[in-house]
Design an enzyme around this catalytic site. Sequence first.
Site, short mmCIF file in Angstrom:
data_model
loop_
_atom_site.label_atom_id
_atom_site.label_comp_id
_atom_site.label_asym_id
_atom_site.label_seq_id
_atom_site.Cartn_x
_atom_site.Cartn_y
_atom_site.Cartn_z
CD GLN A 25 -2.41 -0.41 3.96
OE1 GLN A 25 -2.62 -1.45 4.58
NE2 GLN A 25 -3.39 0.37 3.56
NE ARG B 107 -3.62 -4.16 1.63
CZ ARG B 107 -3.34 -4.60 2.85
NH1 ARG B 107 -3.66 -3.89 3.90
NH2 ARG B 107 -2.69 -5.75 3.02
NE ARG C 281 -0.01 -8.68 8.50
CZ ARG C 281 -0.96 -7.76 8.63
NH1 ARG C 281 -1.62 -7.65 9.75
NH2 ARG C 281 -1.23 -6.93 7.64
CG HIS D 130 1.76 -3.33 5.16
ND1 HIS D 130 1.39 -4.46 4.44
CD2 HIS D 130 0.66 -2.99 5.89
CE1 HIS D 130 0.15 -4.78 4.74
NE2 HIS D 130 -0.33 -3.91 5.61
N1 CP Z 1 -3.82 -2.42 6.99
C1 CP Z 1 -3.69 -3.73 7.29
O1 CP Z 1 -2.78 -4.42 6.83
O2 CP Z 1 -4.68 -4.19 8.08
P1 CP Z 1 -4.66 -5.59 8.84
O3 CP Z 1 -3.55 -5.53 9.83
O4 CP Z 1 -6.02 -5.72 9.45
O5 CP Z 1 -4.39 -6.69 7.82
N1 NVA Z 2 2.38 -0.27 11.57
C1 NVA Z 2 1.28 -1.16 11.84
C2 NVA Z 2 0.54 -1.47 10.58
C3 NVA Z 2 -0.67 -2.34 10.74
C4 NVA Z 2 -1.33 -2.69 9.47
C5 NVA Z 2 1.80 -2.43 12.49
O1 NVA Z 2 2.82 -2.96 12.04
O2 NVA Z 2 1.19 -2.89 13.45
#
Ligand code: CP
Ligand code: NVA
Length: 309
Positions: free
Chosen positions: A134, A294, A104, A131
């Site tokens: 997701q 997930r 990430r 993402h």
């Molecule tokens: N939706 C999601 O990716 O959640 P986190 O940021 O908690 O991993």
């Molecule tokens: N758009 C948000 C998603 C979090 C899971 C971010 O990047 O913070």
Amino acid sequence: MKPCHLLNLIDEPTERVEALVRAAADIKAEFRAHGPSNELKGRTAALFFEKPSLRTRVTFEVAMTQTGGSSVILDPSSISLGKRESVHDAAKSLSRWVDCIVARTFSQSLVEELAHYASVPVINALTDEEHPCQALAFGEMLLEKRGSLRGATVAFIGDGNNVANSLAALAGHCGMHFVLACPEGFEQPAAFLSKVNALCKISGGSYRQVRDPFEAVKNADVIYTDVWISMGEEAQAAEKKKKFNGYQVNSALLAAAPGSCLVTHCLPAHVDEEITAEVMASPRYVCFDEAENRLHAQKAVLLSLINGR
Ligand code: CP
Ligand code: NVA
């Protein structure tokens, strides 16, 4: 031989995206019937997170455990990628020890650079651009709730961000209709949209961008929303909040959608900002079904990339 990675959804072959969504649902059913497996016994995933996470980190760790493998958490401040050592050296070293790197990062280019040098699969666990995990979990949820993704209309209310990008890519691959309602200046990038539109031409899906959230939800099967201020955008919070006024998923918006329309959110949610507590309490709010998925969607990715399942 070069490993396969999951760096985004937009450039993935459509058959692979569809296969991952189906595999996620199969893996969930197998898990419910038989419990954990040993398919990744002795395998290790390295988890590198430059940004905070609850769902993604926990579900990758649990996915490895429930398939007989394990994970190692890399502390970004101690590794200090690009400063203490080059991305090249870190990727080459990790590739000698672990079977997969889950990353990430802020920039998409860092995930791509890791993949360029690694001889093990690299998985995008969220970047500023996409993402993918997701969107796969969302696809699995739609498959479970509708029996098919084809023809489903998703109204995304809010920022044309990383989550919106991966959902639009999923829609393009799987013949869905994607509508983004956003304030001026928060549209998805034109280069990205030309790829989505090319996918839609083949799949029979469609992409539309509108200003009015009420117009967006008119024929929606699902309303999707996400935070207005993504991780890394904290300095723009005050300005963005003003611009997104009017883009809240609330009872009035839900009432303008068909009676069967579901609502979801990738989470974490900011209550009474992009979505109201009232909508979050509604039986039509299915974000935890998506969050559960997930785990299985990421098992599907890990098994496919590490084991060729
Ligand atoms: N939706 C999601 O990716 O959640 P986190 O940021 O908690 O991993
Ligand atoms: N758009 C948000 C998603 C979090 C899971 C971010 O990047 O913070």
